[in-house]
Design a protein around this motif. Structure first.
Motif, PDB file in Angstrom:
ATOM      1  N   ALA A 156      33.145  49.884  46.475  1.00 49.29           N
ATOM      2  CA  ALA A 156      34.483  49.773  45.884  1.00 49.29           C
ATOM      3  C   ALA A 156      35.346  50.994  46.159  1.00 49.29           C
ATOM      4  O   ALA A 156      36.508  51.034  45.731  1.00 49.29           O
ATOM      5  N   GLY A 157      34.794  51.982  46.856  1.00 49.66           N
ATOM      6  CA  GLY A 157      35.591  53.130  47.269  1.00 49.66           C
ATOM      7  C   GLY A 157      35.521  54.349  46.374  1.00 49.66           C
ATOM      8  O   GLY A 157      36.252  55.322  46.594  1.00 49.66           O
ATOM      9  N   PHE A 158      34.622  54.336  45.386  1.00 47.50           N
ATOM     10  CA  PHE A 158      34.510  55.482  44.494  1.00 47.50           C
ATOM     11  C   PHE A 158      33.660  56.582  45.122  1.00 47.50           C
ATOM     12  O   PHE A 158      32.735  56.309  45.898  1.00 47.50           O
ATOM     13  N   ASP A 159      33.982  57.810  44.775  1.00 48.47           N
ATOM     14  CA  ASP A 159      33.092  58.920  45.049  1.00 48.47           C
ATOM     15  C   ASP A 159      31.960  58.828  44.025  1.00 48.47           C
ATOM     16  O   ASP A 159      32.220  58.783  42.817  1.00 48.47           O
ATOM     17  N   VAL A 160      30.718  58.801  44.496  1.00 49.02           N
ATOM     18  CA  VAL A 160      29.579  58.485  43.619  1.00 49.02           C
ATOM     19  C   VAL A 160      28.546  59.599  43.682  1.00 49.02           C
ATOM     20  O   VAL A 160      28.212  60.101  44.764  1.00 49.02           O
TER      21      VAL A 160
END
Length: 206
Positions: A156-160
């Motif tokens: 989803a494009g989050f920095d994780v």
């Protein structure tokens, strides 16, 4: 640029003595509580997920039938909504949790990104509403719901980031592969600062 913490499935049935107990699960609950007491104010949103399965059906094939579970796609009955097994582990302090989301309500969900609040707001919508860009992930189990949640967050494009000392896995080798897979997908595998004064959780992937 808001930051969220996602606490995945720290429930009685996923800790020692539960229907699908993970070694080190109780210790992880304790360590997450230590982490929350030190760092809760650094997050714009803290979300906790729970499996919340139906008790009167097989939840889309998730609960095994008479042939028994294969522990890949089918499982023993666990985390039935409203039962003690679905409760948070008592060593997890949920007082600072902002939002509680539920998954597996009649479906074989693994990722917290498939979860929603009681009023139907999905986790992706919650994160979007708060303009979250970074998601830190902790909880149970490394090789199942933590893995699925972290990979969905990356997709989803989050920095994780996954804190490897704040997760516990079912199988050590599979859990190590899960953390490697998250890294390959662009996620970060980090350690928290909770080691001081606490033993490493037995069976957790460190």
């Amino acid at each position: 640029m808001a930051r969220a913490l996602l606490v995945v499935d720290v429930q009685n049935d996923f800790t020692e003595g539960g229907a699908l107990g993970v070694d080190g699960g109780a210790a992880v609950a304790e360590r997450i509580t230590v982490y929350l007491r030190r760092h809760a104010d650094e997050y714009d949103l803290i979300v906790a997920s729970r499996d919340w399965h139906h008790g009167d059906d097989d939840n889309g094939g998730h609960f095994a039938g008479p042939e028994g579970p294969d522990y890949v796609d089918t499982w023993p009955v666990h985390c039935v909504g409203g039962t003690p097994g679905a409760d948070y582990h008592p060593d997890l302090d949920t007082s600072v949790v902002d939002v509680h989301v539920f998954k597996g309500r009649g479906r074989p969900d693994y990722s917290a990104f498939q979860a929603s609040t009681e009023d139907g707001t999905t986790l992706p919508d919650l994160l979007a509403d708060r303009r979250v860009t970074t998601v830190d992930v902790v909880g149970i189990a490394t090789d199942h719901c933590v893995r699925a949640s972290a990979l969905d967050a990356r997709a989803a494009g989050f920095d994780v980031a996954v804190y490897e000392d704040l997760v516990a896995g079912v199988d050590p080798e599979r859990s190590a592969r899960a953390l490697a897979e998250i890294s390959v997908a662009g996620g970060h595998v980090d350690r928290s600062d909770t080691d001081e004064g606490l033993a490493s959780p037995g069976g957790a992937v460190l």
